[in-house]
Scaffold this active site. Structure first.
Site, PDB file in Angstrom:
ATOM      1  CE1 TYR A   1     -44.326  70.143  -0.135  1.00  7.19           C
ATOM      2  CE2 TYR A   1     -44.035  71.629   1.781  1.00  7.19           C
ATOM      3  CZ  TYR A   1     -43.659  71.144   0.519  1.00  7.19           C
ATOM      4  OH  TYR A   1     -42.426  71.513   0.121  1.00  7.19           O
TER       5      TYR A   1
ATOM      6  CB  SER B   1     -40.242  70.977   3.313  1.00  5.99           C
ATOM      7  OG  SER B   1     -41.315  72.025   3.613  1.00  5.99           O
TER       8      SER B   1
ATOM      9  CE  LYS C   1     -41.423  68.478  -1.005  1.00  8.87           C
ATOM     10  NZ  LYS C   1     -40.387  68.188  -2.421  1.00  8.87           N
TER      11      LYS C   1
END
Ligand code: UFG
Length: 331
Positions: free
Chosen positions: A147, A123, A151
């Site tokens: 988040y 991402s 990743k």
């Protein structure tokens, strides 16, 4: 695009979700045999047609062992993840458990089974607040939310797995995925829906609440956050190219996938008005914690290395594709 028939059996973790289900369709169209592993926590069994779906969770190591024992995979695509920036700020634990522990379980199961090729859904969130107008791969990776950190941890693990075990991987850092399949029968549907374009279109249709614009005091031309919207079909094309790329290139690679054009939340609302001919009821709301002001990709490396070029470059065309899906009755 045409791809070499390198990896015919492809495990698609999260293949019932938004991007995963589009990928499954593209794999079938290109002659691959996908098998889906999905816990259906956010995905839809209806969106995968008659492709084999094994219901299971990456946190269940026994289920993973069984999956790899019962099938022979040439490569894995991994879309399963918790992916909401705002939720990751209030409940980071589920992000580290699902996205990090779950993915390590997958890597270990791959290793035990001798499967050594992975396309990983990463991402733009790995970069944090950008220091440059367009973000290239060598931009510092300083995620500003759990988040993005989850990743980035996996990208780092993939480099270690490449060095130690020879695992080949391509991490594809999506900017903002949007749009729907040309046929208009699969698209983006989350419960609750938190993404901008679906929320804009649901507000326009009257099937959702009025849009809340999260912050208009950012350091951007109109004060609202700027994002780089990339069509899901273009993301799928990059994944197919990544499969072929891993044939030739050992190691752990990472590419940014975006259009290179930024649109503010207000510009997306205006584009939706042009496309739908409807007003988008909206009001201003406070900033959403964890949102960087500006995320726009420099995808030169993906163009050069994968031969990838987005086909949907116009925000109106991307919104139009999503609009056709949103007007259809929903499962
Ligand atoms: N936004 C609103 N109102 C809404 C929804 C969103 O104003 O109802 C704003 C957000 O604050 C943000 C922008 O619209 O500024 C885009 O928000 P999305 O929720 O659609 O997408 P994000 O940028 O938060 O995140 C998405 C993916 C992430 C990925 C990120 C990379 O969900 O997985 O893009 O750019 F990391």
């Amino acid at each position: 695009m045409t791809v070499s028939g390198c990896c015919s059996n492809v495990l698609v973790c999260g293949g019932a979700g938004y991007i995963g289900s589009h990928m499954v369709r593209a794999l079938v169209e290109h002659g691959y045999v996908p098998i889906i592993f999905d816990n259906l926590s956010t995905g839809h069994a209806e969106s995968v047609g008659d492709v084999d779906l094994v219901r299971g969770d990456l946190l269940d190591r026994q289920a993973l062992r069984r999956l790899f024992a019962e099938h022979s995979f040439d490569a894995v695509m991994h879309f399963s993840a918790k992916s909401l920036v705002g939720e990751s700020m209030t409940d980071p634990g589920i992000y580290f458990v699902n996205n990090v522990v779950g993915t390590i379980n997958l890597l270990e199961a791959m290793r035990e089974a001798g499967v050594s090729r992975l396309v990983f859904s990463s991402s733009a969130a790995v970069f944090g607040n950008p220091l440059t107008a367009r973000i290239a791969e060598d931009h510092p990776r300083q995620p500003v939310n759990p988040y993005g950190r989850s990743k980035l941890m996996i990208e780092q693990a993939l480099r270690d797995y490449a060095n130690a075990y020879g695992m080949r991987s391509v991490s594809l850092r999506y900017f903002n995925a949007a749009g729907a399949d040309e046929a208009g029968d699969i698209g983006e549907s989350h419960k609750p829906e938190t993404h901008l374009i679906p929320n804009v279109l649901r507000a326009a249709l009257g099937t959702g609440p009025e849009l809340k614009i999260f912050g208009d005091d950012y350091d951007t031309p109109d004060g609202t956050c700027v994002r780089d919207y990339i069509h899901v079909a273009d993301l799928c094309d990059a994944h197919l190219r990544a499969l072929s790329y891993m044939q030739l290139k050992p190691g752990a690679h990472a590419f940014n996938l975006g259009n290179g054009n930024g649109f503010s939340v207000k510009q997306v609302v205006e584009a939706a008005w042009r496309v739908t001919g409807r007003d988008v009821p909206h009001s201003m709301a406070p900033r959403r914690p964890g949102d960087p002001a500006w995320l726009v990709a420099d995808s030169t490396l993906a163009e050069r290395e994968l031969g990838w070029k987005p086909s949907f470059t116009d925000i109106d065309a991307i919104i139009d594709s999503a609009w056709r899906w949103h007007q259809k009755p929903r499962y």
